[in-house]
Scaffold this active site. Structure first.
Site, PDB file in Angstrom:
ATOM      1  N   GLU A   1      55.685 -15.224  75.828  1.00 40.35           N
ATOM      2  CA  GLU A   1      55.813 -13.737  75.102  1.00 40.35           C
ATOM      3  C   GLU A   1      56.054 -12.841  76.585  1.00 40.35           C
ATOM      4  O   GLU A   1      54.814 -12.795  77.077  1.00 40.35           O
ATOM      5  CB  GLU A   1      54.804 -13.405  74.316  1.00 40.35           C
ATOM      6  CG  GLU A   1      55.175 -12.057  73.602  1.00 40.35           C
ATOM      7  CD  GLU A   1      54.113 -11.656  72.505  1.00 40.35           C
ATOM      8  OE1 GLU A   1      52.830 -11.415  72.882  1.00 40.35           O
ATOM      9  OE2 GLU A   1      54.273 -11.340  71.391  1.00 40.35           O
TER      10      GLU A   1
ATOM     11  N   TYR B   1      61.008  -5.919  74.794  1.00 41.28           N
ATOM     12  CA  TYR B   1      60.308  -7.256  74.222  1.00 41.28           C
ATOM     13  C   TYR B   1      60.991  -8.549  74.328  1.00 41.28           C
ATOM     14  O   TYR B   1      62.131  -8.541  73.743  1.00 41.28           O
ATOM     15  CB  TYR B   1      59.781  -7.074  72.651  1.00 41.28           C
ATOM     16  CG  TYR B   1      59.229  -8.130  72.370  1.00 41.28           C
ATOM     17  CD1 TYR B   1      57.659  -8.113  72.395  1.00 41.28           C
ATOM     18  CD2 TYR B   1      59.802  -9.283  71.596  1.00 41.28           C
ATOM     19  CE1 TYR B   1      57.116  -9.311  71.642  1.00 41.28           C
ATOM     20  CE2 TYR B   1      59.272 -10.273  71.088  1.00 41.28           C
ATOM     21  CZ  TYR B   1      57.510 -10.451  71.061  1.00 41.28           C
ATOM     22  OH  TYR B   1      57.027 -11.354  70.664  1.00 41.28           O
TER      23      TYR B   1
END
Ligand code: ADP
Ligand code: MG
Length: 294
Positions: free
Chosen positions: A207, A119
């Site tokens: 993101e 991530y």
């Protein structure tokens, strides 16, 4: 202002981020054509809506046993079947609310051999008034769960705007991901390209989840969610053109034509307010007294 995954990937690729090949499609035929332009044999058909959680999402019209909004396809027939399932149907994900969102666009992309999912995100940290990196080895489809139950697995640090992105920021991202050698270099490069994109485009959020490590040892941006500061869009006409009005509330879109900041709420007490602070305070008072603003 938000854009679709395929648009975000095209944008990030311009800044040097590693992106798998892929094409947008608006019809089943276009989806099959898009796949034909890819090397195969593995394709991924991805619903394009302005919400995450698509992989684990469910289509209202297809019942609980049908697959989600991100599907692997092993040949062109499967691409066709998935596209037929998705287009025009309503995808409900953890981020859409019960109403879900109609899928009007698809992205057909190269399938990757995933060894590990990380991530990596950038956002504006209000506490430090700086752009911050958020990094975790636990990427993939359950980042909300990671944040909830094992927050120590999420690392965050901000960048001093006076000196900007420095090599040590790249090394910090690589270290947080547990990468060394060539893969650490790749991680640093991804981090620096995302930072450049963020600054350049007046982004509010980038993101990447997952940032995949492939079996071949390469980092790849497999999913990208990018949002921009709407007040800065006047100086990014090219980005402003990517706005997809079908993703927004029709009444809000209509109001915005007249420069009215109309926000649709579900409550029972209508609020016509003059200024954001007063609006917030009014809504707080209404809620405090057990009613709901509209
Ligand atoms: P969402 O976050 O909305 O569920 P993603 O794009 O992250 O959508 O896709 C969900 C999952 O599907 C990813 O975590 C990854 O495991 C898999 N996936 C997505 N794109 C690819 C791809 N190009 N190749 C292989 N697997 C993929
Ligand atoms: Mg994702």
């Amino acid at each position: 202002m938000n854009i679709h995954e395929y648009q975000a990937k095209e944008l990030l690729a311009k800044y040097g981020a590693p992106i798998a090949a892929g094409h947008a499609a608006f019809t089943v035929e276009e989806a099959v054509e898009a796949a034909k332009q890819l090397p195969g044999p593995l394709y991924v058909v991805k619903s394009q809506i302005h919400a995450g959680g698509r992989g684990k999402g469910k289509f209202k019209e297809l019942g609980p046993d049908a697959k989600g909004g991100v599907r692997l396809a092993f040949n062109l027939d499967e691409v066709k079947a998935h596209a037929t399932d998705m287009l025009g149907n309503t995808l409900v994900t953890i981020q859409t609310g019960d109403a879900g969102k109609q899928v009007n666009r698809l992205y057909v992309t190269d399938g990757a051999d995933i060894a590990k999912e990380f991530y990596l995100a950038l956002l504006v940290d209000r506490a430090t008034s700086r752009i911050a990196f958020v990094v975790s080895t636990e990427g993939g489809m359950d980042i909300e769960e990671v944040a909830h139950s094992t927050p120590e697995k999420i690392h965050s640090f901000s960048v001093d705007p006076a000196s900007g992105f420095q090599p040590h920021h790249g090394r910090a991202v690589a270290a947080a991901l547990g990468l060394t050698g060539d893969q650490a270099k790749q991680a640093a490069k991804v981090a620096s390209s995302l930072y450049a994109a963020f600054l350049d485009t007046d982004a509010e959020q980038i993101e990447v989840n997952p940032l995949a490590l492939t079996e071949q040892g390469n980092l790849l941006v497999l999913d990208a969610k990018v949002g921009f500061d709407g007040n800065a869009m006047f100086r990014h006409k090219d980005i402003a053109e990517l706005r997809d009005l079908t993703e927004e509330d029709a009444a809000e879109v209509e109001a915005s034509k007249y420069d009215l900041a109309y926000i649709k709420l579900d409550g029972n007490i209508g609020c016509m307010v003059n200024g954001a602070g007063l609006a917030m305070a009014t809504m707080d008072i209404i809620k405090l007294n057990g009613e709901f603003p509209a």
